[in-house]
Design a protein around this motif. Structure first.
Motif, PDB file in Angstrom:
ATOM      1  N   THR A   4       0.827  -1.203   0.000  1.00 61.14           N
ATOM      2  CA  THR A   4       0.000   0.000   0.000  1.00 61.14           C
ATOM      3  C   THR A   4       0.864   1.257   0.000  1.00 61.14           C
ATOM      4  O   THR A   4       0.577   2.218  -0.711  1.00 61.14           O
ATOM      5  N   GLU A   5       1.938   1.249   0.784  1.00 57.95           N
ATOM      6  CA  GLU A   5       2.833   2.404   0.833  1.00 57.95           C
ATOM      7  C   GLU A   5       3.549   2.602  -0.499  1.00 57.95           C
ATOM      8  O   GLU A   5       3.702   3.736  -0.961  1.00 57.95           O
ATOM      9  N   ILE A   6       3.975   1.522  -1.115  1.00 54.13           N
ATOM     10  CA  ILE A   6       4.659   1.603  -2.404  1.00 54.13           C
ATOM     11  C   ILE A   6       3.716   2.166  -3.458  1.00 54.13           C
ATOM     12  O   ILE A   6       4.085   3.070  -4.217  1.00 54.13           O
ATOM     13  N   LEU A   7       2.495   1.654  -3.506  1.00 53.77           N
ATOM     14  CA  LEU A   7       1.510   2.160  -4.458  1.00 53.77           C
ATOM     15  C   LEU A   7       1.200   3.631  -4.181  1.00 53.77           C
ATOM     16  O   LEU A   7       1.123   4.442  -5.099  1.00 53.77           O
ATOM     17  N   GLY A   8       1.045   3.983  -2.913  1.00 55.99           N
ATOM     18  CA  GLY A   8       0.785   5.368  -2.542  1.00 55.99           C
ATOM     19  C   GLY A   8       1.912   6.299  -2.984  1.00 55.99           C
ATOM     20  O   GLY A   8       1.660   7.382  -3.514  1.00 55.99           O
ATOM     21  N   LEU A   9       3.159   5.870  -2.791  1.00 58.09           N
ATOM     22  CA  LEU A   9       4.295   6.690  -3.216  1.00 58.09           C
ATOM     23  C   LEU A   9       4.369   6.803  -4.735  1.00 58.09           C
ATOM     24  O   LEU A   9       4.648   7.879  -5.266  1.00 58.09           O
ATOM     25  N   ALA A  69      -7.430  11.383  -0.319  1.00 55.12           N
ATOM     26  CA  ALA A  69      -6.644  11.733  -1.508  1.00 55.12           C
ATOM     27  C   ALA A  69      -6.823  10.693  -2.614  1.00 55.12           C
ATOM     28  O   ALA A  69      -7.013  11.050  -3.783  1.00 55.12           O
ATOM     29  N   SER A  70      -6.790   9.421  -2.258  1.00 55.33           N
ATOM     30  CA  SER A  70      -6.933   8.377  -3.282  1.00 55.33           C
ATOM     31  C   SER A  70      -8.332   8.397  -3.897  1.00 55.33           C
ATOM     32  O   SER A  70      -8.488   8.207  -5.108  1.00 55.33           O
ATOM     33  N   ALA A  71      -9.350   8.679  -3.084  1.00 49.09           N
ATOM     34  CA  ALA A  71     -10.711   8.774  -3.619  1.00 49.09           C
ATOM     35  C   ALA A  71     -10.825   9.960  -4.576  1.00 49.09           C
ATOM     36  O   ALA A  71     -11.393   9.850  -5.675  1.00 49.09           O
ATOM     37  N   GLY A  72     -10.271  11.096  -4.171  1.00 47.71           N
ATOM     38  CA  GLY A  72     -10.313  12.278  -5.019  1.00 47.71           C
ATOM     39  C   GLY A  72      -9.580  12.075  -6.326  1.00 47.71           C
ATOM     40  O   GLY A  72     -10.060  12.464  -7.401  1.00 47.71           O
ATOM     41  N   MET A  77      -9.445  11.137 -12.176  1.00 46.80           N
ATOM     42  CA  MET A  77      -9.019  10.365 -13.343  1.00 46.80           C
ATOM     43  C   MET A  77     -10.208   9.717 -14.050  1.00 46.80           C
ATOM     44  O   MET A  77     -10.180   9.541 -15.269  1.00 46.80           O
ATOM     45  N   LEU A  78     -11.253   9.382 -13.308  1.00 46.41           N
ATOM     46  CA  LEU A  78     -12.470   8.884 -13.950  1.00 46.41           C
ATOM     47  C   LEU A  78     -13.051   9.963 -14.859  1.00 46.41           C
ATOM     48  O   LEU A  78     -13.467   9.691 -15.987  1.00 46.41           O
ATOM     49  N   PHE A  79     -13.051  11.209 -14.367  1.00 45.02           N
ATOM     50  CA  PHE A  79     -13.501  12.320 -15.214  1.00 45.02           C
ATOM     51  C   PHE A  79     -12.596  12.459 -16.438  1.00 45.02           C
ATOM     52  O   PHE A  79     -13.070  12.769 -17.527  1.00 45.02           O
ATOM     53  N   GLY A  80     -11.291  12.226 -16.244  1.00 51.72           N
ATOM     54  CA  GLY A  80     -10.361  12.266 -17.372  1.00 51.72           C
ATOM     55  C   GLY A  80     -10.696  11.214 -18.420  1.00 51.72           C
ATOM     56  O   GLY A  80     -10.640  11.485 -19.626  1.00 51.72           O
ATOM     57  N   VAL A  81     -11.065  10.022 -17.973  1.00 48.47           N
ATOM     58  CA  VAL A  81     -11.476   8.960 -18.896  1.00 48.47           C
ATOM     59  C   VAL A  81     -12.730   9.390 -19.650  1.00 48.47           C
ATOM     60  O   VAL A  81     -12.814   9.244 -20.879  1.00 48.47           O
ATOM     61  N   LEU A 102      -7.947   3.405 -12.025  1.00 47.41           N
ATOM     62  CA  LEU A 102      -8.055   2.086 -11.382  1.00 47.41           C
ATOM     63  C   LEU A 102      -7.049   1.925 -10.245  1.00 47.41           C
ATOM     64  O   LEU A 102      -7.383   1.366  -9.195  1.00 47.41           O
ATOM     65  N   LEU A 103      -5.812   2.394 -10.450  1.00 44.90           N
ATOM     66  CA  LEU A 103      -4.811   2.305  -9.372  1.00 44.90           C
ATOM     67  C   LEU A 103      -5.243   3.124  -8.157  1.00 44.90           C
ATOM     68  O   LEU A 103      -5.118   2.660  -7.017  1.00 44.90           O
ATOM     69  N   SER A 104      -5.753   4.320  -8.397  1.00 47.15           N
ATOM     70  CA  SER A 104      -6.200   5.164  -7.285  1.00 47.15           C
ATOM     71  C   SER A 104      -7.394   4.538  -6.579  1.00 47.15           C
ATOM     72  O   SER A 104      -7.479   4.556  -5.341  1.00 47.15           O
ATOM     73  N   ALA A 105      -8.317   3.969  -7.351  1.00 47.20           N
ATOM     74  CA  ALA A 105      -9.474   3.298  -6.758  1.00 47.20           C
ATOM     75  C   ALA A 105      -9.042   2.070  -5.959  1.00 47.20           C
ATOM     76  O   ALA A 105      -9.572   1.806  -4.876  1.00 47.20           O
ATOM     77  N   TYR A 106      -8.066   1.336  -6.481  1.00 48.04           N
ATOM     78  CA  TYR A 106      -7.560   0.167  -5.754  1.00 48.04           C
ATOM     79  C   TYR A 106      -6.921   0.593  -4.435  1.00 48.04           C
ATOM     80  O   TYR A 106      -7.140  -0.031  -3.392  1.00 48.04           O
ATOM     81  N   LEU A 107      -6.124   1.675  -4.479  1.00 50.17           N
ATOM     82  CA  LEU A 107      -5.514   2.168  -3.240  1.00 50.17           C
ATOM     83  C   LEU A 107      -6.599   2.566  -2.241  1.00 50.17           C
ATOM     84  O   LEU A 107      -6.510   2.232  -1.056  1.00 50.17           O
TER      85      LEU A 107
END
Length: 114
Positions: A4-9, A69-72, A77-81, A102-107
């Motif tokens: 989780t920390e690696i993905l967050g970074l 932050a991850s939800a935002g 990015m969903l709006f970007g899609v 998807l990565l942000s949603a997964y986090l």
């Protein structure tokens, strides 16, 4: 260091670069004109930088900050899609935004404490 920390970074560094680019790169100014969202470029860059900061500080200070932050960022990015689909970009151009959504949603999901 946990996954989780690696993905967050990874996301924090990515959105730091994206936010700076969005605010200062002439190419991004042209892209937002192409998206027909020139008036939203600065807001988008600021939101990316805030999301990046939320992930950086959230890793060490508060899981709630990382969660927010991850939800935002996932929503951004969903709006970007949606924008890229709306302007009929080819799918290879849509994929990076989808990947980061998807990565942000997964986090976000991974940070939820069930």
């Amino acid at each position: 260091m946990k996954q989780t920390e690696i993905l967050g970074l990874f996301l924090a560094f990515s959105f730091l670069i994206f936010g700076i680019s969005c605010l200062f790169a002439p190419k991004m100014k042209k892209e937002f004109e192409r998206y027909r969202l020139a008036d939203k470029r600065r807001l988008t860059g600021i939101l990316q930088l805030l999301g990046s900061a939320g992930l950086f500080f959230g890793i060490y200070l508060s899981a709630a900050l990382s969660l927010t932050a991850s939800a935002g960022l996932a929503l951004l990015m969903l709006f970007g899609v949606i924008v890229r689909i709306r302007i009929r970009d080819p799918w290879p151009a849509v994929l990076p935004a989808l990947f980061y959504a998807l990565l942000s949603a997964y986090l976000f999901y991974d940070l939820l404490d069930f």
